[in-house]
Design a protein around this motif. Structure first.
Motif, PDB file in Angstrom:
ATOM      1  N   UNK A 107      -6.132   7.694   7.033  1.00 42.14           N
ATOM      2  CA  UNK A 107      -6.758   6.486   7.568  1.00 42.14           C
ATOM      3  C   UNK A 107      -7.138   5.473   6.487  1.00 42.14           C
ATOM      4  N   UNK A 108      -7.338   5.940   5.235  1.00 36.79           N
ATOM      5  CA  UNK A 108      -7.787   5.011   4.197  1.00 36.79           C
ATOM      6  C   UNK A 108      -6.691   4.047   3.742  1.00 36.79           C
ATOM      7  N   UNK A 109      -5.473   4.259   4.214  1.00 36.45           N
ATOM      8  CA  UNK A 109      -4.380   3.367   3.825  1.00 36.45           C
ATOM      9  C   UNK A 109      -4.290   2.142   4.737  1.00 36.45           C
ATOM     10  N   UNK A 110      -4.965   2.192   5.870  1.00 32.45           N
ATOM     11  CA  UNK A 110      -4.877   1.101   6.837  1.00 32.45           C
ATOM     12  C   UNK A 110      -5.673  -0.122   6.389  1.00 32.45           C
ATOM     13  N   UNK A 111      -5.169  -1.301   6.747  1.00 30.49           N
ATOM     14  CA  UNK A 111      -5.882  -2.550   6.506  1.00 30.49           C
ATOM     15  C   UNK A 111      -7.067  -2.665   7.467  1.00 30.49           C
ATOM     16  N   UNK A 112      -8.091  -3.367   7.031  1.00 28.93           N
ATOM     17  CA  UNK A 112      -9.286  -3.560   7.856  1.00 28.93           C
ATOM     18  C   UNK A 112      -9.044  -4.740   8.797  1.00 28.93           C
ATOM     19  N   UNK A 126       0.828  -1.207   0.000  1.00 29.61           N
ATOM     20  CA  UNK A 126       0.000   0.000   0.000  1.00 29.61           C
ATOM     21  C   UNK A 126       0.863   1.259   0.000  1.00 29.61           C
ATOM     22  N   UNK A 127       1.950   1.219   0.746  1.00 26.94           N
ATOM     23  CA  UNK A 127       2.848   2.375   0.783  1.00 26.94           C
ATOM     24  C   UNK A 127       3.475   2.626  -0.594  1.00 26.94           C
ATOM     25  N   UNK A 128       3.919   1.541  -1.248  1.00 20.51           N
ATOM     26  CA  UNK A 128       4.513   1.699  -2.581  1.00 20.51           C
ATOM     27  C   UNK A 128       3.480   2.201  -3.579  1.00 20.51           C
ATOM     28  N   UNK A 129       2.247   1.720  -3.451  1.00 18.42           N
ATOM     29  CA  UNK A 129       1.171   2.170  -4.339  1.00 18.42           C
ATOM     30  C   UNK A 129       0.912   3.655  -4.150  1.00 18.42           C
ATOM     31  N   UNK A 130       0.911   4.107  -2.901  1.00 19.99           N
ATOM     32  CA  UNK A 130       0.665   5.517  -2.604  1.00 19.99           C
ATOM     33  C   UNK A 130       1.769   6.390  -3.188  1.00 19.99           C
ATOM     34  N   UNK A 131       3.008   5.917  -3.110  1.00 17.84           N
ATOM     35  CA  UNK A 131       4.133   6.674  -3.660  1.00 17.84           C
ATOM     36  C   UNK A 131       4.060   6.736  -5.181  1.00 17.84           C
ATOM     37  N   UNK A 132       3.724   5.608  -5.805  1.00 18.50           N
ATOM     38  CA  UNK A 132       3.659   5.569  -7.275  1.00 18.50           C
ATOM     39  C   UNK A 132       2.524   6.412  -7.824  1.00 18.50           C
ATOM     40  N   UNK A 133       1.468   6.568  -7.066  1.00 12.92           N
ATOM     41  CA  UNK A 133       0.339   7.387  -7.493  1.00 12.92           C
ATOM     42  C   UNK A 133       0.522   8.851  -7.117  1.00 12.92           C
ATOM     43  N   UNK A 134       1.710   9.124  -6.541  1.00 18.49           N
ATOM     44  CA  UNK A 134       2.036  10.489  -6.130  1.00 18.49           C
ATOM     45  C   UNK A 134       1.028  11.025  -5.110  1.00 18.49           C
ATOM     46  N   UNK A 135       0.616  10.109  -4.232  1.00 14.74           N
ATOM     47  CA  UNK A 135      -0.272  10.550  -3.143  1.00 14.74           C
ATOM     48  C   UNK A 135       0.525  10.615  -1.840  1.00 14.74           C
ATOM     49  N   UNK A 136       1.807  10.952  -2.015  1.00 12.63           N
ATOM     50  CA  UNK A 136       2.664  11.031  -0.838  1.00 12.63           C
ATOM     51  C   UNK A 136       2.253  12.203   0.037  1.00 12.63           C
ATOM     52  N   UNK A 137       2.734  12.162   1.246  1.00 11.50           N
ATOM     53  CA  UNK A 137       2.370  13.168   2.238  1.00 11.50           C
ATOM     54  C   UNK A 137       2.039  12.463   3.545  1.00 11.50           C
TER      55      UNK A 137
END
Length: 410
Positions: free
Chosen positions: A339-344, A324-335
């Motif tokens: 809460x939406x990045x957490x697993x359920x 999920x972290x790598x996906x967020x970086x690749x989509x340029x949603x860094x910062x």
């Protein structure tokens, strides 16, 4: 470290006309049965050594004839030892004379008996107030105090009833109220709930646990029921034929039985119900402390783990995966981490029984985060740790036989 209130050292009790002559036989290694045949004396207790801490429920358990009731009666010297030391609050009570012993029993220790021990001719309120009457407390004060304790144990409205008008559970509540009414620091409970029906017994156990949360008495509780011992005891001592074979926390007794006798005791216990999450939880494999996506991913890359537990100054936040972290970086949603990045994944309390979290543990792809009431991450519950609870460990007698065989062959 919690201070010890009671210390028992080198305690022996031999029943018979000349117990002192039996002591050397015990030192020579003769068994209880051999001594009975040779001398007609009964070894009640053999070399008991233990310490009971202030404010704990210390359970002494064993089968009939194990010496548990004999032992508890030594604490207030209803029975005197053949040999040994009994120290209460740094005072050797074996040195007490008759008057000192009376005062000690009136003010320091109260006792709750198996068969209630109520006066049939006295009303409930007078039974509860009896200990204060013996202490010569003013009648109005003792009746008021007794009334308060009657209400505390759930018997308000029964003050004017006689014991014969009450159920067994209600009579035992009267006995408990009477013991508590004297404000004694130490409570002795000898098979106090064993005469009750199972449902009432469970209710009394609940009430004792609830009362202890506010009273913090030092309670010595005798039982032959392991389930009761595990439920009530902060620590447990197990007796067999007058000997102390093991003492420890309920978890230690369950998971590390000292010998085959204790192992036989615990083999049928529902471990998932008796053990809590705190007992088997592990340290979290990977803590993520960064507030940003980039920082969290950098932390993850430095480890061998593909997910971690995100913790901030506000406590546990959630489980984050490397993917999920790598996906967020690749989509340029860094910062900052949102809460939406957490697993359920559900959080569980360290105080929960394993039985209550079993389904969540098995169905989760991750080790469950163990979080206390203040939001702090205390550990993680792994499937492997839970599985070990249910695994059959080698029989202790079998292990000893294997060891003997190895010695013979070597």
């Amino acid at each position: 470290m919690t201070e010890s209130v009671i210390k028992i050292a080198g305690l022996y009790k031999i029943f018979g006309p000349n117990p002192k002559k039996v002591l050397p036989m015990i030192a020579e290694g003769l068994s209880k049965d051999e001594i009975l045949v040779k001398t007609g004396h009964t070894v009640g207790l053999k070399d008991i050594n233990l310490e009971i801490k202030k404010g704990e429920i210390f359970v002494i358990m064993g089968l009939s004839g194990s010496g548990k009731s004999t032992l508890i009666r030594h604490f207030n010297r209803l029975i005197d030892p053949t040999e040994g030391q009994i120290v209460v609050d740094d005072t050797d009570i074996m040195e007490f004379g008759v008057e000192q012993l009376q005062e000690f029993r009136r003010h320091k220790m109260s006792m709750v008996f198996q068969r209630f021990g109520l006066f049939p001719h006295k009303k409930v309120i007078d039974n509860v107030a009896y200990g204060l009457e013996v202490q010569h407390i003013d009648k109005a004060k003792r009746l008021q105090k007794a009334s308060d304790w009657i209400e505390t144990v759930g018997l308000k409205g029964y003050e004017e009833q006689y014991p014969s008008q009450l159920s067994g559970g209600q009579q035992q509540r009267v006995g408990l109220a009477r013991a508590l009414c004297t404000d004694a620091e130490i409570l002795l409970m000898d098979e106090a709930f064993s005469a009750l029906d199972p449902l009432i017994r469970s209710e009394m156990q609940d009430q004792l646990i609830e009362l202890q949360e506010t009273l913090h008495k030092t309670i010595i509780f005798i039982t032959h029921d392991l389930d009761e011992a595990l439920r009530l005891g902060d620590r447990i001592a197990i007796l067999k034929d007058g000997e102390l074979v093991q003492q420890g926390t309920p978890d230690e007794i369950l998971l590390e039985p000292a010998d085959a006798y204790v192992e036989a005791f615990v083999k049928d216990v529902n471990r998932a119900r008796a053990l809590t999450v705190e007992t088997v939880m592990q340290r979290p494999a990977m803590r993520i402390t960064s507030a940003t996506i980039e920082g969290a991913l950098a932390q993850m890359k430095k480890s061998s783990h593909d997910y971690g537990y995100h913790v901030t100054k506000d406590g546990f936040q959630g489980i984050i995966t490397e993917k999920e972290l790598e996906s967020a970086v690749s989509l340029d949603t860094s910062g900052e981490i949102q809460s939406d990045i957490y697993e359920d994944v559900p959080t569980i309390s360290p105080e929960s029984a394993i039985e209550d979290v079993l389904t969540d543990t098995i169905s989760s792809d991750y080790s469950l985060p163990v979080v206390d009431s203040e939001g702090n991450l205390k550990g993680s519950l792994q499937k492997e740790s839970v599985a070990e609870i249910f695994s059959d460990k080698p029989n202790l007698d079998d292990e000893k036989e294997e060891d003997k065989e190895k010695e013979t062959n070597s």
